[in-house]
Design a protein around this motif. Structure first.
Motif, short mmCIF file in Angstrom:
data_model
loop_
_atom_site.label_atom_id
_atom_site.label_comp_id
_atom_site.label_asym_id
_atom_site.label_seq_id
_atom_site.Cartn_x
_atom_site.Cartn_y
_atom_site.Cartn_z
N MET B 107 0.84 -1.20 0.00
CA MET B 107 0.00 0.00 0.00
C MET B 107 0.88 1.25 0.00
N VAL B 112 -0.74 4.70 -1.18
CA VAL B 112 -2.05 4.70 -0.53
C VAL B 112 -1.83 4.82 0.97
N ARG B 113 -1.67 6.04 1.44
CA ARG B 113 -1.38 6.19 2.87
C ARG B 113 -2.58 6.69 3.65
N TYR B 114 -3.49 7.32 2.99
CA TYR B 114 -4.66 7.86 3.70
C TYR B 114 -5.93 7.41 3.01
N GLY B 115 -5.92 6.21 2.48
CA GLY B 115 -7.07 5.73 1.73
C GLY B 115 -8.28 5.46 2.59
N LEU B 116 -9.16 6.42 2.67
CA LEU B 116 -10.32 6.27 3.53
C LEU B 116 -11.60 5.97 2.76
N PHE B 117 -11.54 6.12 1.46
CA PHE B 117 -12.81 6.09 0.74
C PHE B 117 -12.91 4.98 -0.28
N ARG B 118 -12.17 3.89 -0.05
CA ARG B 118 -12.39 2.76 -0.93
C ARG B 118 -12.19 1.47 -0.15
N ARG B 119 -12.67 0.42 -0.73
CA ARG B 119 -12.55 -0.88 -0.08
C ARG B 119 -11.20 -1.49 -0.42
N VAL B 120 -10.49 -1.93 0.57
CA VAL B 120 -9.15 -2.45 0.30
C VAL B 120 -9.23 -3.76 -0.50
#
Lengths: 313, 251, 432
Positions: B107, B112-120
């Motif tokens: 990641m 992708v360090r602040y990925g708050l708006f998607r499904r991993v």
């Protein structure tokens, strides 16, 4: 002038009282890494036990017996409760002591009611020590201070002159080494915890007769005691003493001062304007006297967590 | 042809209060090189790694990665510039699955360090790459197990995998074969050789056979000072080194 | 997976369909349950997922409440046409902003120091608010009224309940979705090993600030719902008591499982509702339960439920049922003894009993408990708790042994299933 002298005396004595309670807390943290949320509860329980014994027997018996009983309570708490959760980590110990503080407060309310009790010193102690500019200064306040000083001296001698004190200091530095040398470290922990509790209980027993004794006293004093141990440095007795006196003096003085930012501005003729702004500008020192210790605590925690005299780790 | 060293230590020194643990260390590591750092215990090998990777600030000197200074940068910044390290004491995420341990690194590589708006679970690129790393470190069978449940050598393999997952091309491995049996060590060396193909490797080691079979060059660190640098053969025949290791078996 | 969806759906159906059939007291209790649950789940984001223990979360709960109340005042007095159902957005905004600010500083420290910073921040608010009329309404606090909007009056407690339900479900869902994002996974990694996270290229401090702000944001929503429900807020919302309640709820419910805090908050608020009419010692029971959970079931109710779920196929009810039966009996006996003692003391030490004693010229009149009359110094009176306690204590070691044996078996079977190997005893048993 009168204000100065009285506030100084009150401040020093309140500071010494804070030290009676905070000394145990800081010792326990320094040695066992446990921040005992229930420490101020020992203070409260001490006051209530002294109250009960005073009502049944005698004030002096109460003063003597209450700390002993509270110390015993502390030993039991350490041996049967804290030790059991030790393996789960510091957070767990914190939480447990948190829960204990809760329980102690509710138990006090159960047996004594959710209102203050009339724990008061005997009448023959109710005389003025001296008169300051026409106001009598109560002897009992001085008495509280004397008890605190006696306690401090005893603690100092205990730690620096006795074998037990030596073992305690060794166990604080390197518990595993002390254990390897054959000392019963768990016993030492129990002893320190109990002694710390006893001191807090003594504080409660002696102060409760002067200040209000109610179920909220643990919480009220508790947060200030936290400020003291943080500012003084977690684990440092000397730091705790200095911080106690600092905060004691500050609280005493601030309560009587109506300084405000608006007042400051009025020195340059802008008083009306500042006052019309309201909010922060009209807050007086006396009303925010309760807030400043927490501000100090925050600053210390953020800038220099080791406090005045604690160790950097 | 680029002859600039990919990692250059100049006059590196470190003191903890009055105690000097590292003094005037100069070291050049070339691109693609496999370099071992050996030395008696307490010589400062881990400290060296800690200094390079940003755990401690330098007391003196400079460290440059591809010509740019990295001394004084925070560990995460150094990692983003392409240098990654493993730890001597296994430093994994115990409660996460092995797969997730690696995915955290992947990641980061994908930014992708602040990925708050998607499904991993929907992030195909990240998941595929994490799975690829899992295969490469040969832990595919235990991918879904909590990392804390792995055997010691499996955890060491995971440790290396995590170091790799961030996509760095300068890899620092701190005693990767510590505590392993002969077989496990041989397998670990194979693994390291394979997955650091094309990358620059700096490895702290105690096991001389590993050093000999894996590395191009060796530096000997003694009491915070580099005593000698050379090929494994040169080092083995170096009198001073032999003295420093008095009583120790030099492979 | 399906079981979980069905369970959640069933609970939602109950939450939607049942309240209109209840009286106002119940509806209020359910609203409080929702608020407490949301607060606890938001709080658990910090401790359960990120490993940061906060003792001052009341700060953000309170900020959310006050922010919302200010908006309500502007709507009521200033005629701003803001949709009433969207009021909690003010709480979210207030919580987020103050949370980010506070979190920036708090997360500079860890462990005990972090906890102390959060405590200090809450106390800062708590000590300042009663003196600040403009922002916090001084000692009396702020009050307003819910304004009608969109055809609804929002006057009844049922309407407030549905508003709270909507926002709680939405917020809890968002918090659950959080755990499925890359950042959510990073949060868990941070709890396990912050140092490693740093060395893998993440700025741990910024990450923690965001986690803190998100937790504070949803705490602010919970506070907003309280402000909307009570139409008032004062400085006591910042008290240690409020911070303590959310800690108790979370850990009794279990902080290691996502829905644990919901369980803890629901159980405690509903029990408080039932029981607070019957006894004044409800808080004492709460504290005792919390300490017992900390000592004997550190993962809380949620942790226990989850352990059963994870090992479901390895559970052998022929062993577990009797063990649980014994434990239940022991527990009931000990609880009975405790409750009897606490309630008896409650009565004997109350001012009312004191007055009755004075009326009886200093004698100790009988008191009523559980519908029966008891003599203050009667042997029968004290025999009841003593016998119950004795029975409970006798059964306790037996129960513990049975539980340990049953669960050792469960764990063995789990290990065997996983590694594909069979332990000698099981192999022997299979042959027989």
């Amino acid at each position: 002038m009168e204000f100065l002298i009285v506030s100084t005396l009150n401040g020093v004595i309140y500071g010494l009282l804070l030290f009676m309670v905070s000394s145990g807390l800081t010792l326990i943290f320094g040695m066992m890494g446990v921040l005992n949320f229930a420490h101020a509860s020992f203070y409260m329980v001490g006051a209530y036990i002294a109250y009960t014994i005073t009502a049944l027997v005698d004030f002096w018996v109460g003063l003597l017996v209450a700390p002993i009983l509270v110390g015993l309570l502390g030993v039991l708490v350490e041996r049967y409760l804290l030790r059991r959760v030790h393996e789960h980590g510091h957070a767990h110990e914190l939480l447990l002591t948190f829960g204990l503080a809760f329980i102690f407060e509710e138990l006090v309310k159960l047996f004594y009611g959710d209102f203050p009790v009339n724990y008061a010193m005997p009448d023959y102690l109710r005389f003025p020590a001296f008169t300051v500019f026409g106001t009598d200064y109560p002897f009992y306040r001085i008495f509280i201070g004397l008890v605190a000083v006696a306690m401090f001296v005893a603690l100092y001698l205990l730690l620096s002159r006795t074998r037990a004190g030596l073992v305690v200091r060794a166990a604080e530095r390197l518990p595993s080494m002390a254990e390897a040398l054959g000392h019963n470290v768990p016993l030492v922990f129990m002893g320190v915890f109990g002694t710390g509790a006893a001191f807090a209980g003594l504080g409660g027993a002696v102060a409760g007769a002067f200040f209000p004794t109610n179920p909220n006293m643990a919480l009220e004093l508790g947060v200030i005691v936290f400020v003291v141990v943080v500012v003084g440095g977690l684990g440092s007795l000397e730091g705790s003493l200095i911080a106690s006196l600092m905060i004691g003096l500050f609280s005493s003085f601030a309560v009587g001062l109506d300084w405000s930012l608006a007042g400051l501005f009025s020195l340059v003729g802008l008083g009306e304007w500042a006052r019309s702004l309201g909010g922060v500008f009209t807050l007086t020192l006396s009303s925010i006297s309760g807030t400043i210790p927490f501000l100090l605590m925050l600053i210390v925690l953020l800038v220099r967590p080791a406090g005045l005299m604690g160790e950097r780790n | 042809m680029n002859t600039e060293p990919v990692l250059r230590l100049s006059g590196v020194g470190k003191a903890f209060g009055a105690l000097t643990v590292m003094n005037e260390v100069n070291l050049d590591i070339a691109q693609g090189e496999r370099h071992a750092v050996i030395g008696p215990n307490g010589a400062g090998k881990s400290t060296l790694f800690n200094l390079i990777s940003g755990m401690f600030p330098l007391s003196a000197g400079d460290i440059r990665l591809r010509g740019k200074t990295i001394s004084g940068l925070a560990p995460h910044e150094i990692n983003r510039r392409g240098l990654s390290r493993s730890f001597q004491i296994t430093n994994i995420f115990h409660r996460l699955s092995v797969f997730e341990n690696l995915r955290i690194g992947v990641m980061a590589r994908h930014g992708v360090r602040y990925g708050l708006f998607r499904r991993v679970s929907r992030m195909r690129g990240v998941n595929d790459e994490a799975r690829a790393v899992l295969e490469r470190v040969r832990l595919a069978e235990v991918g879904d197990r909590p990392a804390g449940d792995l055997t010691y050598s499996e955890q060491r393999a995971l440790e290396i995998g995590m170091t790799l997952a961030t996509g760095a091309d300068v890899i620092l491995l701190d005693e990767p074969t510590a505590g392993m049996s002969r077989e496990e060590t041989d397998r670990a060396v194979e693994l390291v050789r394979e997955i650091t193909e094309g990358k620059t490797l700096l490895v702290v080691e105690h096991d001389m056979s590993v050093v000999f079979s894996l590395c191009d060059r060796v530096s000997v660190l003694v009491y915070g000072n580099i005593l000698a640098t050379g090929t494994p053969e040169e080092i083995r025949n170096n009198r001073q080194v032999q003295e420093a290791y008095l009583g120790e078996e030099v492979a | 997976m399906l079981a979980r969806i069905v369970t959640i759906a069933a609970i939602l159906v109950v939450l939607v369909a049942v309240p209109p059939l209840l009286d106002i007291g119940w509806q209020n209790a359910m609203t409080n349950m929702l608020i407490a649950s949301l607060f606890a789940v938001a709080f658990n984001l910090l401790i359960g997922q990120a490993g940061l223990l906060s003792f001052g979360h009341a700060a953000f709960f309170g900020v959310g409440a006050f922010a919302t109340l200010h908006l309500m005042v502007v709507i009521e007095d200033g005629g701003l046409a803001f949709p009433t159902p969207l009021l909690p957005l003010a709480g979210a905004a207030g919580g987020f902003v103050i949370g980010a600010f506070a979190g920036y500083f708090a997360t500079m420290r860890s462990g005990v120091y972090f906890a102390l910073v959060t405590l200090a921040i809450a106390e800062l608010f708590h000590s300042l608010a009663p003196h600040w009329d403009g922002l916090f309404g001084g000692e009396a606090g702020l009050s307003s009224m819910r304004m009608p909007w969109g055809g609804l009056v929002y006057g009844s407690s049922l309407e407030v309940y549905y508003l709270a339900l909507g926002w709680t479900v939405l917020s809890v869902f968002l918090l659950w979705a959080y755990t499925r994002t890359p950042f959510g996974r990073l949060t868990l990694a941070l709890r396990d090993n912050e140092q490693r996270v740093r060395f893998m290229g993440y700025n741990a401090h910024s990450t923690k600030v965001i986690i803190f702000a998100v937790s504070a944001m949803f705490s602010g929503v919970a506070g907003a719902l309280l402000a909307i429900s009570n139409e008032t807020a004062n400085y006591t919302l910042f008290s240690t008591h409020v911070s303590a309640q959310v800690v108790l709820h979370t850990f009794v419910g279990g902080s290691t499982v996502f829905f644990g805090p919901v369980i803890g908050a629901s159980v405690f608020t509903l029990f408080a509702f039932f029981v607070s009419d019957v006894t004044r010692s409800w808080l004492l029971y709460q504290g005792l339960i919390f300490v017992l959970v900390m000592l004997y079931a550190p993962h809380g109710i949620g942790g226990l439920v989850d352990a059963h779920r994870r090992h479901w196929s390895q559970l052998r009810w022929s062993e577990l049922a009797p063990a649980y039966g014994l434990a239940a009996l022991s527990g009931l006996a000990l609880s009975g003894a405790t409750i009897f003692l606490v309630e008896a003391f409650e009565i004997l030490f109350s001012p009312e009993y004191d007055a009755a004693r004075r009326r009886a010229d200093g004698a100790w009149p009988p008191f009523e408990l559980f519908g029966l009359d008891w003599q203050a110094f009667g042997i029968v009176t004290w025999a009841v708790p003593v016998l119950l306690a004795a029975a409970g204590l006798l059964l306790l070691p037996r129960a513990r042994r049975a539980l340990r044996q049953a669960w050792d078996g469960v764990l063995e079977r789990t290990e065997a299933d996983r590694t594909g190997s069979v332990s000698p005893e099981l192999a022997g048993a299979a042959e027989r």
